[in-house]
Design a protein around this motif. Structure first.
Motif, PDB file in Angstrom:
ATOM      1  N   MET A  93       2.657  -4.701 -11.655  1.00  0.00           N
ATOM      2  CA  MET A  93       1.406  -3.962 -11.609  1.00  0.00           C
ATOM      3  C   MET A  93       1.257  -3.325 -10.223  1.00  0.00           C
ATOM      4  N   ASP A  94       0.299  -2.401 -10.113  1.00  0.00           N
ATOM      5  CA  ASP A  94       0.070  -1.759  -8.835  1.00  0.00           C
ATOM      6  C   ASP A  94      -0.839  -2.645  -7.984  1.00  0.00           C
ATOM      7  N   TYR A  95      -0.234  -3.550  -7.241  1.00  0.00           N
ATOM      8  CA  TYR A  95      -0.997  -4.475  -6.412  1.00  0.00           C
ATOM      9  C   TYR A  95      -1.257  -3.923  -5.018  1.00  0.00           C
ATOM     10  N   LEU A  96      -1.133  -2.601  -4.886  1.00  0.00           N
ATOM     11  CA  LEU A  96      -1.476  -1.921  -3.637  1.00  0.00           C
ATOM     12  C   LEU A  96      -2.683  -1.009  -3.809  1.00  0.00           C
ATOM     13  N   ALA A  97      -3.159  -0.875  -5.031  1.00  0.00           N
ATOM     14  CA  ALA A  97      -4.191   0.109  -5.343  1.00  0.00           C
ATOM     15  C   ALA A  97      -5.557  -0.271  -4.775  1.00  0.00           C
ATOM     16  N   THR A 147      -9.482  -0.264  -5.468  1.00  0.00           N
ATOM     17  CA  THR A 147     -10.309  -0.319  -6.670  1.00  0.00           C
ATOM     18  C   THR A 147     -11.777  -0.369  -6.242  1.00  0.00           C
ATOM     19  N   ARG A 190      -3.772  -4.949   0.986  1.00  0.00           N
ATOM     20  CA  ARG A 190      -3.379  -3.728   0.265  1.00  0.00           C
ATOM     21  C   ARG A 190      -3.485  -2.507   1.166  1.00  0.00           C
ATOM     22  N   ARG A 241      -0.465  -1.989   2.955  1.00  0.00           N
ATOM     23  CA  ARG A 241       0.694  -1.807   2.050  1.00  0.00           C
ATOM     24  C   ARG A 241       1.421  -3.120   1.801  1.00  0.00           C
ATOM     25  N   PRO A 263       1.445  -6.016  -1.029  1.00  0.00           N
ATOM     26  CA  PRO A 263       0.919  -6.312  -2.362  1.00  0.00           C
ATOM     27  C   PRO A 263       0.161  -7.635  -2.387  1.00  0.00           C
ATOM     28  N   ARG A 285      -2.996  -9.973  -4.901  1.00  0.00           N
ATOM     29  CA  ARG A 285      -3.813 -10.078  -6.116  1.00  0.00           C
ATOM     30  C   ARG A 285      -4.660 -11.341  -6.045  1.00  0.00           C
ATOM     31  N   ASP A 311      -4.964  -8.529 -11.648  1.00  0.00           N
ATOM     32  CA  ASP A 311      -4.631  -7.383 -10.810  1.00  0.00           C
ATOM     33  C   ASP A 311      -5.873  -6.811 -10.134  1.00  0.00           C
ATOM     34  N   ASP A 312      -7.068  -7.056 -10.713  1.00  0.00           N
ATOM     35  CA  ASP A 312      -8.319  -6.635 -10.095  1.00  0.00           C
ATOM     36  C   ASP A 312      -9.323  -7.778 -10.256  1.00  0.00           C
TER      37      ASP A 312
END
Length: 212
Positions: free
Chosen positions: A2-6, A8, A86, A89, A91, A93, A182-183
């Motif tokens: 998953m995108d664990y750098l995003a 949110t 994050r 950069r 990752p 969660r 992930d969020d």
């Protein structure tokens, strides 16, 4: 993966509040592991652990909200640490569980009706090709007050709650693992609180934040 750098709604690391927390770590002179360790210590100790302030609104769980305060409970501090990681950069969660506190529980039992805390928030960090756990909840000063060694993090091994105090007595016990997300799973958190603290949620129904 998953995108664990995003960024949110909750991990809002583009905000000034979160950027101000990480400004000292924006350097190429530190490795990702060194940044993660120092960030862990900063969030652990610069925000006093406070389990008695509870939010029932999404806004209360934003990293920028915690960044602007001086304290926070385990969810607040974990969310802030994830947002900071994050932003650099690295990752990260959120991981949730149910725990049982065996030290200094009188006020917990008085306010919550139990010494079980749920959902307890911690952080999964991806370093050197593997996930490691970190729990930034208990600040150093509070640990010393409770006669418990502060929880360290070396970036290589899981850093969970201390099982025992300095005399060998039971301190923290993990009862149930809810897994990682992930969020921030706001609905899960809210429903979990309603299930385990039904009297509190009924009394304060309709309020966005409470202090016990």
């Amino acid at each position: 993966m998953m995108d664990y750098l995003a960024a949110t709604y909750f991990f809002d690391y583009e905000t000034d509040e979160v950027q101000n927390v990480i400004k000292e770590f924006k350097t190429d002179s530190l490795t990702p592991k060194e940044k993660a360790i120092r960030l862990y210590l900063k969030v652990r100790d610069d925000w006093w652990y406070d389990p008695y302030h509870i939010s029932f609104s999404k806004e209360g769980y934003k990293a920028s909200r915690t960044a602007g305060k001086q304290n926070g409970h385990c969810l607040d501090k974990s969310i802030l640490l994830i947002a900071c990681l994050r932003a650099l950069r690295i990752p990260a969660r959120i991981h949730l569980a149910k725990v049982k506190n065996h030290i200094g529980v009188e006020r917990l039992i008085e306010k919550f009706g139990t010494n079980e805390l749920t959902p307890h928030g911690m952080v999964n960090i991806y370093l050197d090709g593997k996930w490691v756990k970190a729990s930034p909840a208990f600040n150093k000063a509070l640990c010393e007050k409770c006669n418990v060694a502060p929880l360290e993090f070396n970036g290589e091994q899981d850093s969970m709650f201390q099982e025992y105090d300095n005399q060998g007595g039971v301190f923290m016990e993990y009862l149930e693992d809810y897994g990682h997300f992930d969020d921030v799973p706001f609905d899960f958190i809210l429903n979990n609180m309603k299930e385990h603290y039904s009297e509190i949620t009924k009394i304060y129904e309709g309020q966005t934040e409470i202090r016990l």
